[in-house]
Write a protein that holds these residues in place. Structure first.
Motif, PDB file in Angstrom:
ATOM      1  N   GLU A  16      18.939 -27.976 113.710  1.00 54.05           N
ATOM      2  CA  GLU A  16      18.553 -27.330 114.986  1.00 54.05           C
ATOM      3  C   GLU A  16      19.712 -26.539 115.498  1.00 54.05           C
ATOM      4  O   GLU A  16      19.518 -25.256 116.085  1.00 54.05           O
ATOM      5  CB  GLU A  16      18.154 -28.423 115.873  1.00 54.05           C
ATOM      6  N   TYR A  17      21.000 -27.045 115.656  1.00 53.19           N
ATOM      7  CA  TYR A  17      22.170 -26.286 115.983  1.00 53.19           C
ATOM      8  C   TYR A  17      22.463 -24.740 115.394  1.00 53.19           C
ATOM      9  O   TYR A  17      22.614 -24.020 116.150  1.00 53.19           O
ATOM     10  CB  TYR A  17      23.371 -27.342 115.944  1.00 53.19           C
ATOM     11  N   PHE A  18      22.425 -25.111 113.931  1.00 55.68           N
ATOM     12  CA  PHE A  18      22.602 -23.902 113.438  1.00 55.68           C
ATOM     13  C   PHE A  18      21.356 -22.719 113.601  1.00 55.68           C
ATOM     14  O   PHE A  18      21.631 -21.510 113.636  1.00 55.68           O
ATOM     15  CB  PHE A  18      22.531 -24.082 112.015  1.00 55.68           C
ATOM     16  N   LYS A  19      20.315 -23.256 113.757  1.00 51.36           N
ATOM     17  CA  LYS A  19      19.121 -22.344 113.930  1.00 51.36           C
ATOM     18  C   LYS A  19      19.231 -21.611 115.587  1.00 51.36           C
ATOM     19  O   LYS A  19      19.151 -20.669 115.484  1.00 51.36           O
ATOM     20  CB  LYS A  19      17.588 -23.360 114.053  1.00 51.36           C
ATOM     21  N   ASP A  20      19.717 -22.677 116.328  1.00 48.32           N
ATOM     22  CA  ASP A  20      19.761 -22.142 117.869  1.00 48.32           C
ATOM     23  C   ASP A  20      20.867 -21.123 118.076  1.00 48.32           C
ATOM     24  O   ASP A  20      21.134 -20.231 118.817  1.00 48.32           O
ATOM     25  CB  ASP A  20      19.998 -23.271 118.873  1.00 48.32           C
ATOM     26  N   LEU A  21      21.938 -21.176 116.961  1.00 47.84           N
ATOM     27  CA  LEU A  21      23.182 -20.097 116.986  1.00 47.84           C
ATOM     28  C   LEU A  21      22.498 -18.540 116.772  1.00 47.84           C
ATOM     29  O   LEU A  21      23.273 -17.726 117.301  1.00 47.84           O
ATOM     30  CB  LEU A  21      23.985 -20.370 115.785  1.00 47.84           C
ATOM     31  N   ASP A  22      21.346 -18.552 116.057  1.00 51.21           N
ATOM     32  CA  ASP A  22      20.664 -17.194 116.205  1.00 51.21           C
ATOM     33  C   ASP A  22      21.559 -16.181 115.751  1.00 51.21           C
ATOM     34  O   ASP A  22      21.619 -15.119 116.335  1.00 51.21           O
ATOM     35  CB  ASP A  22      20.069 -16.643 117.400  1.00 51.21           C
ATOM     36  N   GLY A  23      22.482 -16.315 114.485  1.00 52.20           N
ATOM     37  CA  GLY A  23      23.433 -15.338 114.009  1.00 52.20           C
ATOM     38  C   GLY A  23      24.797 -15.549 114.388  1.00 52.20           C
ATOM     39  O   GLY A  23      25.598 -14.868 113.731  1.00 52.20           O
ATOM     40  N   GLN A  24      24.855 -16.146 115.303  1.00 50.40           N
ATOM     41  CA  GLN A  24      26.123 -16.103 116.071  1.00 50.40           C
ATOM     42  C   GLN A  24      27.053 -17.315 115.131  1.00 50.40           C
ATOM     43  O   GLN A  24      26.553 -18.131 114.450  1.00 50.40           O
ATOM     44  CB  GLN A  24      26.284 -17.042 117.563  1.00 50.40           C
ATOM     45  N   PRO A  25      28.344 -16.948 115.227  1.00 51.90           N
ATOM     46  CA  PRO A  25      29.379 -17.797 114.157  1.00 51.90           C
ATOM     47  C   PRO A  25      29.254 -19.279 114.614  1.00 51.90           C
ATOM     48  O   PRO A  25      29.650 -19.366 116.031  1.00 51.90           O
ATOM     49  CB  PRO A  25      30.450 -17.051 114.006  1.00 51.90           C
ATOM     50  N   PRO A  26      29.289 -20.346 113.796  1.00 53.34           N
ATOM     51  CA  PRO A  26      29.564 -21.507 114.247  1.00 53.34           C
ATOM     52  C   PRO A  26      30.816 -21.638 114.767  1.00 53.34           C
ATOM     53  O   PRO A  26      31.699 -21.251 114.118  1.00 53.34           O
ATOM     54  CB  PRO A  26      29.104 -22.699 113.354  1.00 53.34           C
ATOM     55  N   HIS A  27      30.995 -22.795 115.550  1.00 47.74           N
ATOM     56  CA  HIS A  27      32.660 -22.926 116.059  1.00 47.74           C
ATOM     57  C   HIS A  27      32.964 -24.505 116.466  1.00 47.74           C
ATOM     58  O   HIS A  27      32.145 -25.119 117.136  1.00 47.74           O
ATOM     59  CB  HIS A  27      32.766 -22.204 117.435  1.00 47.74           C
ATOM     60  N   ALA A  28      33.894 -25.026 115.704  1.00 46.97           N
ATOM     61  CA  ALA A  28      34.378 -26.297 116.116  1.00 46.97           C
ATOM     62  C   ALA A  28      33.257 -27.346 115.967  1.00 46.97           C
ATOM     63  O   ALA A  28      32.986 -28.326 116.860  1.00 46.97           O
ATOM     64  CB  ALA A  28      35.156 -26.478 117.492  1.00 46.97           C
ATOM     65  N   VAL A  29      32.405 -27.330 114.781  1.00 51.13           N
ATOM     66  CA  VAL A  29      31.434 -28.165 114.383  1.00 51.13           C
ATOM     67  C   VAL A  29      31.717 -29.660 114.431  1.00 51.13           C
ATOM     68  O   VAL A  29      31.305 -30.393 115.056  1.00 51.13           O
ATOM     69  CB  VAL A  29      30.494 -27.580 113.413  1.00 51.13           C
ATOM     70  N   TYR A  30      32.966 -30.160 113.831  1.00 47.62           N
ATOM     71  CA  TYR A  30      33.565 -31.123 113.464  1.00 47.62           C
ATOM     72  C   TYR A  30      33.662 -31.783 115.111  1.00 47.62           C
ATOM     73  O   TYR A  30      33.129 -33.014 115.216  1.00 47.62           O
ATOM     74  CB  TYR A  30      34.605 -31.401 112.860  1.00 47.62           C
ATOM     75  N   ASP A  31      34.289 -31.114 115.877  1.00 51.77           N
ATOM     76  CA  ASP A  31      34.862 -31.817 117.003  1.00 51.77           C
ATOM     77  C   ASP A  31      33.439 -31.941 117.920  1.00 51.77           C
ATOM     78  O   ASP A  31      33.377 -32.846 118.731  1.00 51.77           O
ATOM     79  CB  ASP A  31      35.829 -30.760 117.937  1.00 51.77           C
TER      80      ASP A  31
END
Length: 77
Positions: A16-31
């Motif tokens: 869901e998180y990656f889907k909601d990014l809508d093409g934006q790069p992910p950032h600090a997923v671990y934290d």
């Protein structure tokens, strides 16, 4: 809830998180994930231990000083 069920919930939340990014790069997923999971876990175990940090650290499998550092990080009293 089994470990398998927990893992499935985490995967679904990350999907869901990656889907909601809508093409934006992910950032600090671990934290982000650790912050979402670790603070409530520490609070819960501390409550179960009656506020006894030594007992909570033992339940968590942590050194008491490590627990205290994490409590400071998350501003847990």
């Amino acid at each position: 809830m089994s470990n398998k069920d927990v893992a499935a919930c985490i995967r679904a939340a990350l999907d869901e998180y990656f889907k909601d990014l809508d093409g934006q790069p992910p950032h600090a997923v671990y934290d982000m994930v650790m912050g979402c999971v670790e603070k409530p876990m520490l609070e819960y175990v501390l409550h179960r231990a009656g506020g006894n940090q030594s007992k909570a650290a033992e339940i968590l499998g942590l050194n008491r000083n490590t627990l205290r550092k994490k409590m400071q990080l998350y501003q847990i009293e």
